[in-house]
Motif scaffolding. Structure first.
Motif, mmCIF file in Angstrom:
data_model
loop_
_atom_site.group_PDB
_atom_site.id
_atom_site.type_symbol
_atom_site.label_atom_id
_atom_site.label_comp_id
_atom_site.label_asym_id
_atom_site.label_seq_id
_atom_site.Cartn_x
_atom_site.Cartn_y
_atom_site.Cartn_z
ATOM 1 N N GLU A 1 -9.015 84.252 -0.518
ATOM 2 C CA GLU A 1 -7.578 84.464 -0.730
ATOM 3 C C GLU A 1 -6.988 85.037 0.559
ATOM 4 O O GLU A 1 -7.694 85.683 1.333
ATOM 5 N N GLU B 1 -8.261 106.439 1.948
ATOM 6 C CA GLU B 1 -9.215 106.145 3.034
ATOM 7 C C GLU B 1 -8.575 106.329 4.399
ATOM 8 O O GLU B 1 -9.203 106.813 5.334
ATOM 9 N N ALA C 1 -9.466 87.318 2.432
ATOM 10 C CA ALA C 1 -10.391 88.067 1.546
ATOM 11 C C ALA C 1 -11.426 87.085 0.998
ATOM 12 O O ALA C 1 -11.052 86.013 0.499
ATOM 13 N N PHE D 1 -17.037 91.572 -2.085
ATOM 14 C CA PHE D 1 -15.667 91.560 -1.542
ATOM 15 C C PHE D 1 -15.759 91.832 -0.036
ATOM 16 O O PHE D 1 -16.408 92.784 0.398
ATOM 17 N N GLN E 1 -7.391 105.053 -4.986
ATOM 18 C CA GLN E 1 -8.781 104.693 -5.227
ATOM 19 C C GLN E 1 -9.597 105.077 -4.000
ATOM 20 O O GLN E 1 -9.059 105.266 -2.924
ATOM 21 N N HIS F 1 -1.986 98.785 -6.511
ATOM 22 C CA HIS F 1 -2.793 98.202 -7.595
ATOM 23 C C HIS F 1 -2.109 98.600 -8.904
ATOM 24 O O HIS F 1 -2.180 99.758 -9.307
ATOM 25 N N HIS G 1 -12.765 101.271 -4.142
ATOM 26 C CA HIS G 1 -12.555 100.548 -5.397
ATOM 27 C C HIS G 1 -12.840 101.387 -6.630
ATOM 28 O O HIS G 1 -12.874 100.868 -7.731
ATOM 29 N N GLU H 1 -6.996 90.149 -11.480
ATOM 30 C CA GLU H 1 -8.064 89.840 -12.441
ATOM 31 C C GLU H 1 -7.670 90.404 -13.805
ATOM 32 O O GLU H 1 -6.731 91.186 -13.900
ATOM 33 N N LEU I 1 -1.716 92.810 -7.777
ATOM 34 C CA LEU I 1 -1.425 93.440 -6.491
ATOM 35 C C LEU I 1 0.081 93.378 -6.326
ATOM 36 O O LEU I 1 0.699 92.342 -6.623
ATOM 37 N N PRO J 1 -1.428 96.746 -0.431
ATOM 38 C CA PRO J 1 -0.746 96.580 -1.733
ATOM 39 C C PRO J 1 -0.892 97.824 -2.594
ATOM 40 O O PRO J 1 -1.691 98.713 -2.301
ATOM 41 N N TYR K 1 -5.417 87.927 2.408
ATOM 42 C CA TYR K 1 -5.603 89.349 2.125
ATOM 43 C C TYR K 1 -4.299 90.109 2.357
ATOM 44 O O TYR K 1 -3.693 90.022 3.419
ATOM 45 N N LEU K 2 -3.883 90.871 1.305
ATOM 46 C CA LEU K 2 -2.690 91.713 1.435
ATOM 47 C C LEU K 2 -3.131 93.061 1.978
ATOM 48 O O LEU K 2 -4.042 93.694 1.429
ATOM 49 N N GLY L 1 -14.423 94.624 -9.597
ATOM 50 C CA GLY L 1 -14.506 95.931 -8.943
ATOM 51 C C GLY L 1 -14.497 95.680 -7.442
ATOM 52 O O GLY L 1 -13.775 94.836 -6.958
ATOM 53 N N GLY L 2 -15.312 96.376 -6.719
ATOM 54 C CA GLY L 2 -15.260 96.224 -5.268
ATOM 55 C C GLY L 2 -16.455 95.477 -4.725
ATOM 56 O O GLY L 2 -16.552 95.212 -3.541
ATOM 57 N N LYS M 1 -14.327 86.660 -1.875
ATOM 58 C CA LYS M 1 -14.652 87.329 -3.141
ATOM 59 C C LYS M 1 -15.702 86.536 -3.918
ATOM 60 O O LYS M 1 -15.683 85.303 -3.929
HETATM 61 C C1 MV4 Z 1 -7.369 92.089 -2.895
HETATM 62 C C2 MV4 Z 1 -6.594 92.994 -2.140
HETATM 63 C C3 MV4 Z 1 -5.705 92.480 -1.198
HETATM 64 N N1 MV4 Z 1 -5.583 91.136 -1.045
HETATM 65 N N2 MV4 Z 1 -7.219 90.767 -2.710
HETATM 66 C C4 MV4 Z 1 -10.552 93.303 -5.123
HETATM 67 C C5 MV4 Z 1 -11.473 94.119 -5.960
HETATM 68 C C6 MV4 Z 1 -10.517 94.903 -6.759
HETATM 69 N N3 MV4 Z 1 -11.032 96.113 -7.370
HETATM 70 C C7 MV4 Z 1 -9.483 95.263 -5.755
HETATM 71 N N4 MV4 Z 1 -9.408 94.176 -4.890
HETATM 72 C C8 MV4 Z 1 -8.441 93.831 -4.012
HETATM 73 N N5 MV4 Z 1 -8.272 92.520 -3.801
HETATM 74 C C9 MV4 Z 1 -6.344 90.303 -1.804
HETATM 75 N N6 MV4 Z 1 -6.194 88.967 -1.655
HETATM 76 C C10 MV4 Z 1 -6.761 94.376 -2.369
HETATM 77 C C11 MV4 Z 1 -7.667 94.786 -3.337
HETATM 78 C C12 MV4 Z 1 -7.783 96.215 -3.605
HETATM 79 C C13 MV4 Z 1 -8.434 97.028 -2.713
HETATM 80 C C14 MV4 Z 1 -8.998 96.466 -1.594
HETATM 81 C C15 MV4 Z 1 -9.617 97.308 -0.703
HETATM 82 C C16 MV4 Z 1 -9.701 98.665 -0.919
HETATM 83 C C17 MV4 Z 1 -9.167 99.205 -2.051
HETATM 84 C C18 MV4 Z 1 -8.540 98.393 -2.967
HETATM 85 C C19 MV4 Z 1 -7.998 98.929 -4.136
HETATM 86 C C20 MV4 Z 1 -7.350 98.116 -5.020
HETATM 87 C C21 MV4 Z 1 -7.219 96.743 -4.750
#
Ligand code: MV4
Length: 581
Positions: free
Chosen positions: A202, A447, A158, A170, A234, A210, A237, A293, A279, A208, A204-205, A166-167, A160
């Motif tokens: 980072e 999604e 990932a 990213f 979501q 949230h 994001h 965060e 996460l 996950p 990337y998971l 937020g999104g 960032k």
């Molecule tokens: C991540 C992640 C998985 N792995 N980082 C970054 C912005 C924040 N709003 C959510 N973020 C995420 N960071 C790592 N290392 C998954 C998310 C994430 C997410 C990512 C893609 C689509 C929807 C998401 C919803 C919540 C969290």
């Protein structure tokens, strides 16, 4: 710290109403600010006093620090609450409020700024022994750093923006070939969106959940966690549905995440309400969570925490800002029952949640056992394209998750919002789905697993949607009551005009503009012979201690102004005649 007596809420919509309610319960005066398009908004009527900031554009109104502070001075406010969004996480605004001698109802500016830099937040997490996803401790200089990192920690990676959130800022990189284009894209976006091109990476998971922890801390060094919220549902994001507690968490993980969040808050010197985001996933050795965060504000979804803990977070922020210590310890925090929040947005779920601004027609909210509606809207409210599309939040509480789900379904079925496409049908589909009942979803579910293109929005006349349900009307004829069924064949929705527009009555010599409400003429803005366009302000009418611009419906020439400043008019009184054409 002296007791707060008058709070200016530097925000709009449902969160302004929410904070005004908390103030009224504490006997605190309230000051609203509004932009041109919000002149007749619900939040304006909820405050003791209301002041115009300026044009609709956020930069000319809700983001204007000088204008907000000027109103605070004029209104004699002694405290400012920022709500969420706008200036809520702007350290400079917090400092300006404090420098103006007012009480800032929020966290210390230094904590806002430390948490706002995602790289600094990762360093704070490390100092607080809070687990983060494996990642770079410093900004990366170029795409060449990505593949070596992936060779050590695994793909995907990932990328960032350090100043992001937020999104935005990213990107996910799934292989070496994508590295350069992804790095260049996220760098450009970071610079454009946040004024800083610093990027970090980072592991990337993939799927996950949230999950976020609500924190409440005072100025005496006490900090507690108030359970968690599962925000995994979501869309790009943007959170749509949140619940507490999470169906995925066991008590042990909840305690570990809560303690980690408190540790982070103490390390950053936090006080007020705040949220630490994580996460969460089921790893090979069991559940694991990683710091994402920290949000240094009261969040949209705070009501689900209030319902399961009984803590009023808006009250608590005010009391902490006055310098009071927390009134309870961690041992006294208990979670009881289950709460689900649905964000009722003016968005079209069948069109990728495209915002659907416009005027609300008929509007009625659900109620009854376990139903809370935090709303910034009523019939006639204009949902403008200039701000977020949130109309209201529906929060339902039950003794357990099943009851909360049943109540949410019942409340969604009661909710009536006409004139706009909203997310209500989407929420109805989700909360009645087996996968939701099982709690087996992640941040990817909407999604990847939902086809919303065929979702029945229940709109009259929309292709494929059924005609509106017949309306039952009660009539009494010669003392006998009858129920009469009305079925609208055309399916046309009657759209009431926004309240800031004079009602229009055609008269022989053109359009007579009549008063939409009783009030006093404050200003006459046009004269006989002026050429006007639909939407132009003709005069200003003061009603309910607020100034309302009366606008014209048509293009034409002012033929007659029938009122003078200082004159009181009743509803329907003729104000002016405009010759159309
Ligand atoms: C991540 C992640 C998985 N792995 N980082 C970054 C912005 C924040 N709003 C959510 N973020 C995420 N960071 C790592 N290392 C998954 C998310 C994430 C997410 C990512 C893609 C689509 C929807 C998401 C919803 C919540 C969290």
């Amino acid at each position: 710290m002296p007791r707060i007596t008058r709070v200016l809420v530097a925000n709009r919509g449902e969160i302004a109403v929410r904070i005004f309610r908390a103030c009224r319960e504490l006997g605190i005066d309230t000051v609203a600010v509004y932009s041109e398009v919000d002149r007749d908004a619900v939040h304006v009527g909820f405050a003791h006093e209301a002041y115009l900031l300026g044009d609709t554009a956020p930069s000319a109104s809700y983001l204007s620090i000088p204008k907000i502070l000027a109103v605070a001075g004029r209104a004699g406010a002694d405290a400012v609450h920022p709500g969420y969004g706008f200036l809520a996480e702007n350290g400079g605004f917090a400092r300006a409020v404090i420098d103006a001698g007012l009480t800032w109802i929020g966290p210390p500016p230094a904590a806002i700024e430390a948490a706002g830099d995602k790289l600094s937040a990762r360093r704070i997490a490390a100092r607080a022994s809070v687990p983060s996803v494996p990642g770079s401790a410093e900004p990366i200089a170029g795409p060449e750093a990505i593949t070596p990192f992936a060779e050590e920690h695994g793909w995907p990676v990932a990328l960032k923006a350090a100043k992001g959130g937020g999104g935005r800022g990213f990107r996910v990189v799934r292989g070496a070939r994508e590295a350069e284009e992804a790095f260049d894209g996220v760098t450009r976006e970071a610079e454009l969106s946040f004024g800083s091109s610093e990027i970090y990476m980072e592991r990337y998971l993939e799927n996950p959940r949230h999950i976020e922890i609500q924190i409440l801390a005072d100025q005496q060094g006490n900090a507690v966690y108030l359970g968690e919220r599962d925000c995994s549902l979501q869309r790009r994001h943007q959170k749509l549905l949140e619940e507490s507690p999470s169906p995925a968490l066991d008590a042990q993980t909840r305690k570990a995440m809560g303690e980690a969040a408190v540790s982070f808050a103490k390390e950053v010197g936090y006080y007020s309400a705040g949220t630490v985001e994580f996460l969460y996933e089921q790893g090979p050795d069991g559940p694991r969570f990683f710091f994402l965060e920290m949000n240094t504000r009261l969040q949209v979804e705070h009501p689900v925490t209030e319902l399961v803990t009984g803590v009023d977070l808006a009250h608590a922020m005010i009391r902490v800002a006055e310098g009071n210590p927390l009134t309870f310890s961690q041992a006294e925090v208990t979670l009881r029952g289950h709460a689900i929040e649905c964000r009722i947005n003016a968005e079209d779920p069948t069109s990728d949640f495209l915002p659907n601004p416009g005027s609300i027609g008929n509007y009625s909210e659900p109620g009854g056992p376990g139903v809370r509606v935090d709303s910034g809207a009523r019939a006639g409210t204009v949902i403008p394209p200039s701000y977020d599309s949130l109309i209201a939040k529906l929060i339902c509480y039950g003794a357990d998750r099943e009851e909360a789900i049943r109540r949410t379904i019942r409340a969604l079925d009661e909710y009536r919002i006409e004139g706009l496409v909203t997310t209500i049908p989407f929420h109805r589909l989700v909360v009645s789905s087996p996968w939701f009942a099982e709690g087996t979803f992640s941040t990817k579910t909407i999604e990847n697993d939902l086809d919303l293109s065929k979702l029945d929005l229940g709109l009259p006349g929309k292709a494929g949607a059924p005609l509106p349900k017949p309306r039952m009307v009660s009539l009494e004829l010669e003392g006998k009551r009858f129920e009469v069924k009305f079925t609208e064949l055309s399916g046309r929705q009657s759209k009431p005009k926004p309240p800031d527009q004079a009602s229009r009555s055609l008269s022989g010599s053109g359009d007579t503009l009549t008063a939409p409400m009783q009030g006093t003429i404050v200003k006459v803005l046009r004269a006989k012979g002026d050429r006007v366009k639909a939407g132009d302000a003709i005069l200003v009418l003061e009603a309910m201690k607020m100034e309302n611009q009366i606008t014209c419906h048509v293009d034409g020439v002012v033929k007659e102004i029938r009122v003078k400043p200082g004159q009181t008019v009743s509803i329907g009184a003729a104000l002016a005649v405009v010759e159309t054409g």
